[in-house]
Design a protein around this motif. Structure first.
Motif, PDB file in Angstrom:
ATOM      1  N   GLU A 143       0.827  -1.214   0.000  1.00 21.04           N
ATOM      2  CA  GLU A 143       0.000   0.000   0.000  1.00 21.04           C
ATOM      3  C   GLU A 143       0.860   1.262   0.000  1.00 21.04           C
ATOM      4  O   GLU A 143       0.465   2.284  -0.548  1.00 21.04           O
ATOM      5  CB  GLU A 143      -1.026   0.002   1.144  1.00 21.04           C
ATOM      6  N   THR A 144       2.056   1.173   0.605  1.00 24.00           N
ATOM      7  CA  THR A 144       2.953   2.334   0.576  1.00 24.00           C
ATOM      8  C   THR A 144       3.458   2.559  -0.842  1.00 24.00           C
ATOM      9  O   THR A 144       3.565   3.692  -1.315  1.00 24.00           O
ATOM     10  CB  THR A 144       4.154   2.132   1.526  1.00 24.00           C
ATOM     11  N   LEU A 147       0.847   4.202  -2.752  1.00 22.27           N
ATOM     12  CA  LEU A 147       0.751   5.603  -2.337  1.00 22.27           C
ATOM     13  C   LEU A 147       1.840   6.449  -3.025  1.00 22.27           C
ATOM     14  O   LEU A 147       1.568   7.534  -3.520  1.00 22.27           O
ATOM     15  CB  LEU A 147       0.891   5.688  -0.816  1.00 22.27           C
ATOM     16  N   ARG A 150       0.890   7.100  -6.526  1.00 21.89           N
ATOM     17  CA  ARG A 150      -0.155   8.139  -6.641  1.00 21.89           C
ATOM     18  C   ARG A 150       0.441   9.529  -6.480  1.00 21.89           C
ATOM     19  O   ARG A 150       0.048  10.473  -7.167  1.00 21.89           O
ATOM     20  CB  ARG A 150      -1.256   7.918  -5.589  1.00 21.89           C
ATOM     21  N   HIS A 205       3.682  11.495   4.884  1.00 20.18           N
ATOM     22  CA  HIS A 205       3.499  10.063   5.074  1.00 20.18           C
ATOM     23  C   HIS A 205       4.707   9.405   5.715  1.00 20.18           C
ATOM     24  O   HIS A 205       4.582   8.426   6.439  1.00 20.18           O
ATOM     25  CB  HIS A 205       3.238   9.371   3.718  1.00 20.18           C
TER      26      HIS A 205
END
Ligand SMILES: [Zn+2]
Lengths: 211, 84
Positions: A143-144, A147, A150, A205
């Protein structure tokens, strides 16, 4: 120009057990199975390359189709001066950039708000807090990674493209300048700003306690 | 050298392209400026993060749709027949 982070070419090499010389010979003889092998071996990761540059699946598919057709037509002129995989990669990058150029473009947003600010005395205006090992650990998570991709997509296009070509696709400064029809110096400046902007986007983040 | 100048040399620094005299000045500043050391580290991590994130996507070979493969092969046929 060789630099220590320029490892892209090696990473773009697909299956090293594949005998490219032999495949090339079969392609030139017009064997259908060789064409299929070429497409099946390389198209998946090339589609990912195209998608990253154009930013969506539909156009990425067009790019891949154009690129392979272009490659098939150019095969008789391919002298084996580069690896087959590298050669295909360049064709895909060029097709993807062509796609970007034909797109009706909205005026690009300024990258300035994403760049670090300086005080009058030349110091950074912000006090940076370390990311430390958290960033490393976080990057191993799917998921990182999504991210980070994105956030790359959020960069203004002319900066995102340079970052992708230089840091991700492994083109050198001169080659990037050539495909983007600009100067090596402009590429260097844009790359630096793109990285700085991405750092700003990642900071919330990767900062202490955020992950 | 101030932080602002360090920032300008940063890309060449991380790619090992700084001339020896500039490198010495750059590193002298780093040794005295904690904020720049942190920034340089984050700049490197940013580059690494981009690579790691996008390499993962490139490794995903399975998402090439079969119909797209077939379309490409169909388009190749006339080229192939012409050349042989
Ligand atoms: Zn400093």
């Amino acid at each position: 120009m060789q630099d220590t982070i320029d490892r892209g070419q090696g990473e773009n090499r697909p299956d090293l057990s594949l005998d490219e010389t032999e495949l090339l010979a079969r392609l030139r003889s017009g064997y259908g199975s060789a064409y299929e092998e070429l497409v099946r071996t390389y198209s998946g990761r090339l589609l990912a390359v195209a998608r990253r540059i154009v930013g969506n699946d539909e156009e990425a598919r067009d790019v891949i189709q154009d690129a392979f057709l272009n490659a098939f037509r150019s095969l008789p002129r391919f002298q084996g001066e580069a690896r087959l995989s590298t050669w295909l990669h360049r064709i895909v990058v060029n097709s993807a950039l062509m796609k970007l150029r034909t797109r009706r473009r909205k005026p690009e947003e300024s990258i300035e708000p994403l760049l670090p600010a300086f005080l009058a005395d030349g110091h950074y205006a912000e006090k940076f807090s370390t990311w430390g090992e958290q960033a490393d650990t976080a990057l191993s998570r799917t998921e990182t990674k999504a991210l980070v991709r994105r956030r790359i997509d959020e960069l203004p296009e002319s900066f995102r493209t340079v970052l992708l070509l230089r840091d991700i696709e492994g083109l050198d400064t001169e080659e990037t300048a050539r495909v983007l029809e600009t100067t090596p110096n402009a590429v260097k400046i844009r790359l630096h700003r793109a990285r700085a902007a991405l750092r700003t986007l990642l900071a919330p983040h990767f900062g202490r306690g955020e992950l | 050298m101030k932080c602002r100048e360090c920032d300008e040399f940063l890309a060449d620094y991380v790619s090992g392209e700084l001339a020896a005299d500039v490198l010495a000045t750059f590193e002298l500043h780093l040794s005295r400026c904690r904020n720049c050391r942190t920034y340089v580290e984050q700049y490197r991590l940013t580059i690494a993060a981009g690579k790691t994130a996008c390499e993962a996507a490139k490794e995903a070979k399975g998402d090439m749709p079969e119909e797209l493969i077939q379309a490409i092969l169909a388009a190749a046929r006339p080229v192939r027949d012409h050349s042989s």
